[in-house]
Design a protein around this motif. Structure first.
Motif, PDB file in Angstrom:
ATOM      1  N   ALA A   1      -4.829  23.000 -11.104  1.00  0.00           N
ATOM      2  CA  ALA A   1      -3.183  23.035 -10.756  1.00  0.00           C
ATOM      3  C   ALA A   1      -2.881  24.639 -10.360  1.00  0.00           C
ATOM      4  N   SER A   2      -3.575  25.289 -11.310  1.00  0.00           N
ATOM      5  CA  SER A   2      -3.522  26.792 -11.356  1.00  0.00           C
ATOM      6  C   SER A   2      -4.317  27.393 -10.019  1.00  0.00           C
ATOM      7  N   TRP A   3      -5.419  26.893  -9.823  1.00  0.00           N
ATOM      8  CA  TRP A   3      -6.290  27.410  -8.659  1.00  0.00           C
ATOM      9  C   TRP A   3      -5.646  27.028  -7.443  1.00  0.00           C
ATOM     10  N   CYS A   4      -5.115  25.863  -7.433  1.00  0.00           N
ATOM     11  CA  CYS A   4      -4.451  25.498  -6.064  1.00  0.00           C
ATOM     12  C   CYS A   4      -3.099  26.292  -5.893  1.00  0.00           C
ATOM     13  N   ASN A   5      -2.341  26.577  -7.028  1.00  0.00           N
ATOM     14  CA  ASN A   5      -1.075  27.473  -6.798  1.00  0.00           C
ATOM     15  C   ASN A   5      -1.486  28.646  -6.391  1.00  0.00           C
ATOM     16  N   GLN A   6      -2.395  29.356  -6.998  1.00  0.00           N
ATOM     17  CA  GLN A   6      -3.087  30.702  -6.666  1.00  0.00           C
ATOM     18  C   GLN A   6      -3.304  30.784  -5.221  1.00  0.00           C
ATOM     19  N   HIS A   7      -3.755  29.835  -4.613  1.00  0.00           N
ATOM     20  CA  HIS A   7      -4.417  29.784  -3.372  1.00  0.00           C
ATOM     21  C   HIS A   7      -3.404  29.145  -2.038  1.00  0.00           C
ATOM     22  N   GLY A   8      -2.120  28.807  -2.727  1.00  0.00           N
ATOM     23  CA  GLY A   8      -1.074  28.524  -1.738  1.00  0.00           C
ATOM     24  C   GLY A   8      -1.040  27.026  -1.510  1.00  0.00           C
ATOM     25  N   TYR A   9      -1.826  26.268  -2.251  1.00  0.00           N
ATOM     26  CA  TYR A   9      -1.694  24.836  -2.048  1.00  0.00           C
ATOM     27  C   TYR A   9      -0.852  24.143  -3.103  1.00  0.00           C
ATOM     28  N   ASP A  10       0.505  24.220  -2.805  1.00  0.00           N
ATOM     29  CA  ASP A  10       1.522  23.919  -3.585  1.00  0.00           C
ATOM     30  C   ASP A  10       1.840  22.303  -3.886  1.00  0.00           C
ATOM     31  N   PHE A  11       1.473  21.474  -3.020  1.00  0.00           N
ATOM     32  CA  PHE A  11       1.605  20.076  -3.204  1.00  0.00           C
ATOM     33  C   PHE A  11       0.547  19.566  -4.103  1.00  0.00           C
ATOM     34  N   SER A  12      -0.824  20.190  -3.840  1.00  0.00           N
ATOM     35  CA  SER A  12      -2.040  19.898  -4.595  1.00  0.00           C
ATOM     36  C   SER A  12      -1.706  20.428  -6.077  1.00  0.00           C
ATOM     37  N   SER A  13      -1.206  21.747  -6.286  1.00  0.00           N
ATOM     38  CA  SER A  13      -0.660  22.020  -7.569  1.00  0.00           C
ATOM     39  C   SER A  13       0.105  21.236  -8.325  1.00  0.00           C
TER      40      SER A  13
ATOM     41  N   ILE B   1      -8.766  14.342   8.243  1.00  0.00           N
ATOM     42  CA  ILE B   1      -8.060  15.536   8.814  1.00  0.00           C
ATOM     43  C   ILE B   1      -9.157  16.593   9.277  1.00  0.00           C
ATOM     44  N   GLY B   2      -9.909  16.883   8.157  1.00  0.00           N
ATOM     45  CA  GLY B   2     -10.899  18.103   8.598  1.00  0.00           C
ATOM     46  C   GLY B   2      -9.935  19.431   8.383  1.00  0.00           C
ATOM     47  N   GLU B   3     -10.765  20.517   7.891  1.00  0.00           N
ATOM     48  CA  GLU B   3     -10.354  21.558   7.353  1.00  0.00           C
ATOM     49  C   GLU B   3     -10.048  22.723   8.339  1.00  0.00           C
ATOM     50  N   GLU B   4     -10.461  22.535   9.497  1.00  0.00           N
ATOM     51  CA  GLU B   4     -10.172  23.565  10.623  1.00  0.00           C
ATOM     52  C   GLU B   4      -8.627  23.797  10.883  1.00  0.00           C
ATOM     53  N   GLY B   5      -8.342  24.935  11.382  1.00  0.00           N
ATOM     54  CA  GLY B   5      -7.068  25.122  11.697  1.00  0.00           C
ATOM     55  C   GLY B   5      -5.904  24.826  10.790  1.00  0.00           C
ATOM     56  N   THR B   6      -5.017  24.024  10.965  1.00  0.00           N
ATOM     57  CA  THR B   6      -4.112  23.583   9.938  1.00  0.00           C
ATOM     58  C   THR B   6      -4.510  22.333   9.308  1.00  0.00           C
ATOM     59  N   GLY B   7      -5.870  22.325   9.046  1.00  0.00           N
ATOM     60  CA  GLY B   7      -6.321  21.216   8.264  1.00  0.00           C
ATOM     61  C   GLY B   7      -6.018  21.015   6.933  1.00  0.00           C
ATOM     62  N   ARG B   8      -6.410  22.352   6.247  1.00  0.00           N
ATOM     63  CA  ARG B   8      -6.020  22.448   4.689  1.00  0.00           C
ATOM     64  C   ARG B   8      -4.659  22.377   4.510  1.00  0.00           C
ATOM     65  N   TRP B   9      -3.794  22.728   5.233  1.00  0.00           N
ATOM     66  CA  TRP B   9      -2.397  22.857   4.941  1.00  0.00           C
ATOM     67  C   TRP B   9      -1.955  21.146   5.060  1.00  0.00           C
ATOM     68  N   GLN B  10      -2.479  20.637   6.166  1.00  0.00           N
ATOM     69  CA  GLN B  10      -2.131  19.025   6.269  1.00  0.00           C
ATOM     70  C   GLN B  10      -2.565  18.065   5.010  1.00  0.00           C
ATOM     71  N   ILE B  11      -4.004  18.698   4.598  1.00  0.00           N
ATOM     72  CA  ILE B  11      -4.411  17.859   3.249  1.00  0.00           C
ATOM     73  C   ILE B  11      -3.709  18.114   2.334  1.00  0.00           C
ATOM     74  N   ASP B  12      -3.171  19.290   2.155  1.00  0.00           N
ATOM     75  CA  ASP B  12      -2.069  19.768   0.910  1.00  0.00           C
ATOM     76  C   ASP B  12      -1.042  18.844   0.943  1.00  0.00           C
ATOM     77  N   LYS B  13      -0.448  18.641   2.064  1.00  0.00           N
ATOM     78  CA  LYS B  13       0.819  18.073   2.437  1.00  0.00           C
ATOM     79  C   LYS B  13       0.859  16.507   1.937  1.00  0.00           C
ATOM     80  N   HIS B  14      -0.315  15.950   2.319  1.00  0.00           N
ATOM     81  CA  HIS B  14      -0.625  14.633   2.114  1.00  0.00           C
ATOM     82  C   HIS B  14      -1.076  14.300   0.747  1.00  0.00           C
ATOM     83  N   VAL B  15      -1.660  15.055  -0.087  1.00  0.00           N
ATOM     84  CA  VAL B  15      -2.043  14.869  -1.427  1.00  0.00           C
ATOM     85  C   VAL B  15      -1.209  14.302  -2.253  1.00  0.00           C
TER      86      VAL B  15
END
Length: 176
Positions: free
Chosen positions: A37-49, A153-167
């Motif tokens: 949770a801490s790592w995700c928060n520090q890297h901007g993945y708020d939903f995953s955090s 989803i894939g990680e390219e472009g906005t992929g990680r942002w989308q993944i974070d949103k769906h987690v």
């Protein structure tokens, strides 16, 4: 005196030892999820955090549930020391790979306890563990689904942002 206490305990020495190991494993899982949770928060993945904070709370509740069971059965529950919690990850995906590995490890540990209980005909503890097996179905499902988002989803472009949103939206319906 120790033998008299053991007679009053509904757990064998071996099952009590295994349950105390599980208490520690649940505590380590709770701490590992907190680090995720801490790592995700520090890297901007708020939903995953938020997802990992919730997972950490659940693991802590599992720890306490087993702790209370050992005490209820007349055993000695041991407060575990937790150390060597990984706090750095090479990638967003690695966090979820570690989470799935963690859940698989917990399931294997519970299966080991149940196997010993069957060997000792400790059906009371087997009945207690059934709740955890149902819980592990959900935990492993959610961890696999989260990891599958990386492939779908894939990680390219906005992929990680989308993944974070769906987690945070991953749910398990055991009746389906």
């Amino acid at each position: 005196m120790k033998d008299i206490i053991r007679v009053k305990c509904l757990l064998s020495t071996e099952v009590e030892r295994l349950l105390n190991q599980q208490i520690k494993k649940e505590a380590q899982s709770s701490s590992a999820y907190l680090a995720m949770a801490s790592w995700c928060n520090q890297h901007g993945y708020d939903f995953s955090s938020d997802y990992f904070f919730k997972q950490s709370d659940e693991e802590r509740q599992h720890q306490l549930k087993i702790y209370k069971y050992v005490l209820d059965m007349g055993g000695t529950a041991i407060s575990p020391e937790v150390s060597n919690i990984k706090i750095e990850y090479n990638s967003f995906r690695e966090v979820f790979e570690e989470a799935l590995d963690q859940e698989i490890s917990v399931t294997q540990s519970l299966k080991n306890i149940a196997a010993n209980c069957h060997k000792e005909q400790d059906y009371i503890t087997v009945e207690f563990l059934n709740w955890f097996f149902k819980e592990q179905r959900e935990e492993e499902y959610k961890a696999r689904r989260a990891l599958e988002l990386f492939d779908v989803i894939g990680e390219e472009g906005t992929g990680r942002w989308q993944i974070d949103k769906h987690v945070g939206g991953i749910v398990y319906d055991s009746e389906a």
